[in-house]
Design a protein around this motif. Structure first.
Motif, short mmCIF file in Angstrom:
data_model
loop_
_atom_site.label_atom_id
_atom_site.label_comp_id
_atom_site.label_asym_id
_atom_site.label_seq_id
_atom_site.Cartn_x
_atom_site.Cartn_y
_atom_site.Cartn_z
N ASN A 1 2.07 4.90 -32.08
CA ASN A 1 3.45 4.46 -31.83
C ASN A 1 3.73 4.16 -30.36
N ASN B 1 6.94 1.60 -25.74
CA ASN B 1 6.82 0.72 -24.57
C ASN B 1 7.84 -0.42 -24.63
N LEU B 2 8.15 -0.89 -25.82
CA LEU B 2 9.16 -1.95 -25.96
C LEU B 2 10.54 -1.46 -25.51
N ARG B 3 10.83 -0.20 -25.76
CA ARG B 3 12.14 0.36 -25.40
C ARG B 3 12.21 0.75 -23.92
N SER B 4 11.13 1.34 -23.39
CA SER B 4 11.16 1.80 -22.01
C SER B 4 9.74 1.97 -21.48
N LYS B 5 9.38 1.17 -20.46
CA LYS B 5 8.05 1.27 -19.88
C LYS B 5 7.85 2.61 -19.18
N HIS C 1 3.27 1.33 -28.65
CA HIS C 1 3.88 0.01 -28.39
C HIS C 1 5.37 0.00 -28.72
N ASP C 2 5.78 0.76 -29.73
CA ASP C 2 7.21 0.86 -30.04
C ASP C 2 7.97 1.49 -28.88
N ASP D 1 -3.88 0.63 -23.16
CA ASP D 1 -2.52 1.18 -23.12
C ASP D 1 -2.37 2.36 -24.07
N ALA E 1 7.22 5.20 -21.77
CA ALA E 1 5.89 4.99 -22.33
C ALA E 1 4.82 5.58 -21.41
#
Length: 194
Positions: free
Chosen positions: A87, A92-96, A89-90, A125, A99
């Motif tokens: 999970n 990372n999409l919201r907050s680098k 990438h999910d 990653d 992540a």
């Protein structure tokens, strides 16, 4: 008297040249030191992950290559395990930033799960590789995998809330599954994704 002034003049020139030489020697040492520090930074960037400070893929290839040589010489096998954060990438999409914290926490959990003589590397990653040395018996691998699964069953908590960490694990055994570094890594990753 003229000879004395001539000698004094040459002595003055000699002192000035000596001071200039000392100045340039100091500058050269500073440049050499700075160049050495820059070389260390470049090496660190080339062989270590910037987020976790774990060895990266370039470093991993070297480590597995050395492990293959030792295992071949002693007629032993060793295990390479891939751990995928499913999970990542999910998040990372919201907050680098979150992540990255998630990855650091995951690497800490993995490090606390494995033995000191084993090596953990971040290769992507959302991917880690564990290289177990040739003295790990295959039966004991399950104990380590259970420890990893137990630690990852605990939620990741930070000031922004809690998250589940979903992982999958795959393993590859030298020489049974593969005999080259890339083959071992790719086989373990493929098994982790299935």
């Amino acid at each position: 008297m003229a000879e004395f002034y001539g000698l004094e003049y040459y002595l003055y020139i000699l002192i000035v040249l000596l001071l200039i030489s000392i100045y340039f020697n100091i500058k050269q040492r500073q440049l050499a030191k700075k160049r050495g520090e820059n070389d260390l930074v470049l090496i660190k960037k080339a062989y270590f992950d910037p987020v976790t400070e774990l060895p990266n893929r370039n470093n991993l290839d070297i480590i597995i290559g050395e492990q293959i040589i030792r295992a071949f010489r002693h007629k032993k096998s060793f295990i390479v395990a891939a751990v995928k954060l499913l999970n990542y990438h999910d998040i990372n999409l919201r907050s680098k930033t979150r992540a990255q914290e998630f990855v650091v926490e995951s690497s800490n959990r993995l490090l606390s799960s494995i033995r000191n003589e084993d090596m953990l590397s971040r290769i992507s990653d959302n991917g880690f590789i564990i290289v177990f040395n040739e003295y790990l018996e295959k039966e004991n691998l399950n104990v380590i995998f259970e420890r990893i699964n137990t630690l990852f069953s605990e939620k990741f908590e930070d000031e922004k809330g809690t998250l589940d960490i979903k992982i999958s694990i795959g393993k590859s055994i030298y020489p049974d599954d593969a005999t080259e570094s890339n083959e071992l890594i790719n086989d373990a990753i493929r098994k982790a994704l299935n």
